[in-house]
Scaffold this active site. Structure first.
Site, short mmCIF file in Angstrom:
data_model
loop_
_atom_site.label_atom_id
_atom_site.label_comp_id
_atom_site.label_asym_id
_atom_site.label_seq_id
_atom_site.Cartn_x
_atom_site.Cartn_y
_atom_site.Cartn_z
N GLY A 44 -12.52 -3.76 0.55
CA GLY A 44 -11.54 -2.70 0.33
C GLY A 44 -10.13 -3.24 0.28
O GLY A 44 -9.22 -2.60 -0.23
N THR A 46 -6.32 -4.76 1.14
CA THR A 46 -5.14 -4.14 1.76
C THR A 46 -5.10 -2.65 1.48
O THR A 46 -4.79 -1.84 2.35
CB THR A 46 -3.86 -4.81 1.23
OG1 THR A 46 -3.83 -6.17 1.67
CG2 THR A 46 -2.62 -4.10 1.76
N CYS A 47 -5.43 -2.25 0.25
CA CYS A 47 -5.31 -0.84 -0.14
C CYS A 47 -6.11 0.08 0.78
O CYS A 47 -5.56 1.00 1.37
CB CYS A 47 -5.77 -0.66 -1.59
SG CYS A 47 -5.67 1.04 -2.18
N GLU A 209 19.60 -0.86 2.36
CA GLU A 209 19.12 -1.30 1.06
C GLU A 209 20.22 -2.11 0.39
O GLU A 209 21.39 -1.70 0.37
CB GLU A 209 18.74 -0.10 0.20
CG GLU A 209 18.55 -0.34 -1.28
CD GLU A 209 17.43 -1.34 -1.58
OE1 GLU A 209 17.68 -2.28 -2.36
OE2 GLU A 209 16.33 -1.19 -1.02
N ALA A 292 10.52 -3.79 4.60
CA ALA A 292 9.74 -3.32 3.44
C ALA A 292 10.51 -3.65 2.16
O ALA A 292 10.99 -2.76 1.48
CB ALA A 292 9.49 -1.82 3.56
N VAL A 293 10.62 -4.94 1.87
CA VAL A 293 11.41 -5.39 0.73
C VAL A 293 10.56 -5.81 -0.45
O VAL A 293 11.06 -6.42 -1.39
CB VAL A 293 12.36 -6.54 1.15
CG1 VAL A 293 13.39 -6.06 2.15
CG2 VAL A 293 11.56 -7.71 1.72
N ASP A 335 -2.95 -7.41 -7.99
CA ASP A 335 -1.58 -7.82 -7.69
C ASP A 335 -1.31 -9.27 -8.07
O ASP A 335 -0.21 -9.61 -8.49
CB ASP A 335 -1.29 -7.64 -6.20
CG ASP A 335 -1.15 -6.17 -5.81
OD1 ASP A 335 -1.29 -5.30 -6.70
OD2 ASP A 335 -0.91 -5.90 -4.61
N HIS A 467 -2.85 30.42 -14.30
CA HIS A 467 -1.72 31.01 -13.57
C HIS A 467 -2.22 31.63 -12.27
O HIS A 467 -3.27 32.26 -12.25
CB HIS A 467 -1.05 32.09 -14.42
CG HIS A 467 0.07 32.79 -13.71
ND1 HIS A 467 1.32 32.22 -13.55
CD2 HIS A 467 0.11 34.01 -13.10
CE1 HIS A 467 2.08 33.07 -12.88
NE2 HIS A 467 1.37 34.16 -12.60
#
Length: 491
Positions: A44, A46-47, A209, A292-293, A335, A467
């Site tokens: 599975g 990292t995801c 950031e 988280a860069v 990746d 709708h």
């Protein structure tokens, strides 16, 4: 006693069991190839184990608590108690169910699962080192190989993840207590998603950031509602700043020092830099620091040089439309094969690689690969923006529909955002679309299908939508492009 090296053979060796690797292995098994899948952590990847699924589980859980506590307008008054440990236990159950399902699917499709770390040892040979004392290793001879080793969080100087207060996304998703305060370094999709999660849990969150706004790479009008909502949750932003160092303060917190990112990063962003002087650094105190860069490909672990592979200067393995590398019998998917780093993109590459190996006609087509950000509100995009369409020589026609005019959006209490469609003026073909608002990650699929099928803006406008639903906004955006939307003013 160490077990000696043993040798086995296989048609297809898949290195890495994430969404790209296990899809390649299962599809190859369906095509009657002998397949061996090697994974050194958990099937599975990292995801399923540490990224997509755990983060969305926590996002959903914290949304339930936050929505219940903020529904007075609907006549609902509640004060939910959040047990993060219990939430983590539930999240773990979701992960276990999915990873267990993947293992069963692999076995059902005759995929041989091998636990260990694989690296190339020759043109058609790989060595697999098994974890644990005395477990030994084995050599696998293969006809074709698929590299699906994924990516890892980028580490910035001075902020090593093995330091207790410094977290990568995986560590942040595993916390069993809510930190009182958190500095998030990076306002990309991972940073913004987790900033929202912890803000809704009651954490004081500060985001820094280096660029001039949140969610770099997304159009300003898509990112703006997300930043606004985050600020309403109490998130503080500082743009044009980079984290330079940190130190313990002695009271259970740390101080993070920042430096101005420079003119190149901050150019044009002064309007966004509320609360921060782009010419000065900051001193921020928090209990935890989430870095988280971005993520970097993992290619060096397979010893690529041993088989003649040369990663580019960023570590990616270059591939063609068949997911094939420069080495004829070696493929790369997911990746490690390059941007965009998206699980569904990797899965498609895995499927194509398996079919090409089996002699089936298959090729990659990236024109309709959607992307989603699971912030509050969500963002979904696919295909071309209006600016990109113009750059490619189209005369774009654009239609929009605001969720504040959607009856269904109003009944959910989530009416920020809009749906935008981009089409070619001459032919009417849908070129792309952007959504920011409730269920954007789901709504973007219809627009992606339109791009893939070569549908026209008239096709969407003529399709009767149920709708009241959020999907009506897609139809109304198409009608707006044509100048006859009913529930919003036409452009």
């Amino acid at each position: 006693m160490v077990v000696g090296d043993i040798a086995t053979g296989t048609d297809v060796l898949v290195i890495g069991g994430g969404p790209a690797g296990y899809v390649a292995a299962i599809r190859a098994g369906q095509l009657d190839l002998d397949v061996t899948l090697v994974e050194d952590d958990a099937v599975g990847g990292t995801c399923l184990n540490h990224g997509c699924i755990p983060s969305k589980a926590l996002i959903s859980a914290t949304d339930v608590a936050h929505d219940a506590a903020n529904a007075e307008e609907m006549g609902i008054h509640a004060d939910p108690a959040v047990d993060l440990g219990g939430m983590q236990e539930w999240k773990g159950g979701v992960v276990d169910q999915l990873t267990g399902g993947v293992e069963k699917l692999c076995k059902a499709n005759q995929v041989n699962l091998v636990e260990g770390r694989a690296e190339f040892a020759g043109e058609h040979e790989a060595r697999v080192v098994h974890g644990g004392e005395g477990q030994g290793s084995e050599t696998i001879e293969f006809e074709h190989a698929v590299v699906a080793t994924g990516s890892r969080p980028i580490e910035i100087p001075g902020f090593a993840y093995d330091e207790e207060p410094i977290l990568d996304s995986r560590q942040a998703l595993a916390l069993d207590t809510v930190p009182d305060s958190l500095v998030v370094v990076g306002a990309g999709y991972i940073g913004m998603e987790l900033a929202g999660v912890f803000a809704k849990l009651g954490t004081d969150v500060t985001v820094i950031e280096m660029l001039d706004g949140a969610l770099p790479g997304y159009e300003d009008d898509l990112a703006r509602p997300v930043k606004k909502r985050a600020e309403e949750l109490g998130v503080e932003f500082h743009f044009g700043q980079t984290a330079s160092e940190w130190h313990h303060t002695g009271d259970g917190t740390v101080t993070v020092a920042t430096e101005p990112a420079g003119e190149a990063a901050a150019d044009g962003g002064s309007a966004e830099m509320e609360g921060a002087d782009a010419d000065e650094g900051l001193s921020l105190r928090a209990e935890k620091v989430l870095v988280a860069v971005g993520r970097a490909p993992v290619s060096e672990t397979v010893n690529p040089e041993a088989i003649g592979l040369e990663p580019d200067d960023r570590g990616f393995l270059q591939t063609d439309e068949e997911a094939r590398t420069d080495v004829e019998h070696v493929f790369a998917v997911g990746d490690v094969a390059g941007e965009p780093m998206l699980a569904h993109k990797g899965s498609k590459e895995g499927q194509v690689a398996a079919e090409v190996i089996a002699g089936e006609p298959a090729a990659l087509d990236y024109q309709a690969i959607p992307a989603a950000v699971f912030t509050d509100p969500e963002i979904g995009t696919v295909g071309l923006t209006a600016e990109e369409a113009e750059e490619e020589g189209f005369e774009p026609m654009v239609g929009e529909f605001p969720f504040r005019a959607s009856g269904r959006a109003l009944t959910t209490g989530e009416s920020d955002g809009f749906v935008r469609l981009v089409a070619d003026e001459e032919s009417g073909f849908v070129l792309g679309g952007q959504v920011v608002g409730p269920e954007a990650s789901e709504l973007i699929a219809e627009i992606g299908l339109a791009v893939e099928l070569g549908a026209t803006i008239e096709d969407i406008a003529a399709t009767v939508h149920t709708h009241p639903t959020l999907s009506e906004a897609v139809m109304e955006a198409a009608e707006n492009a044509l100048g006859h939307a009913i529930h919003t003013l036409n452009r």
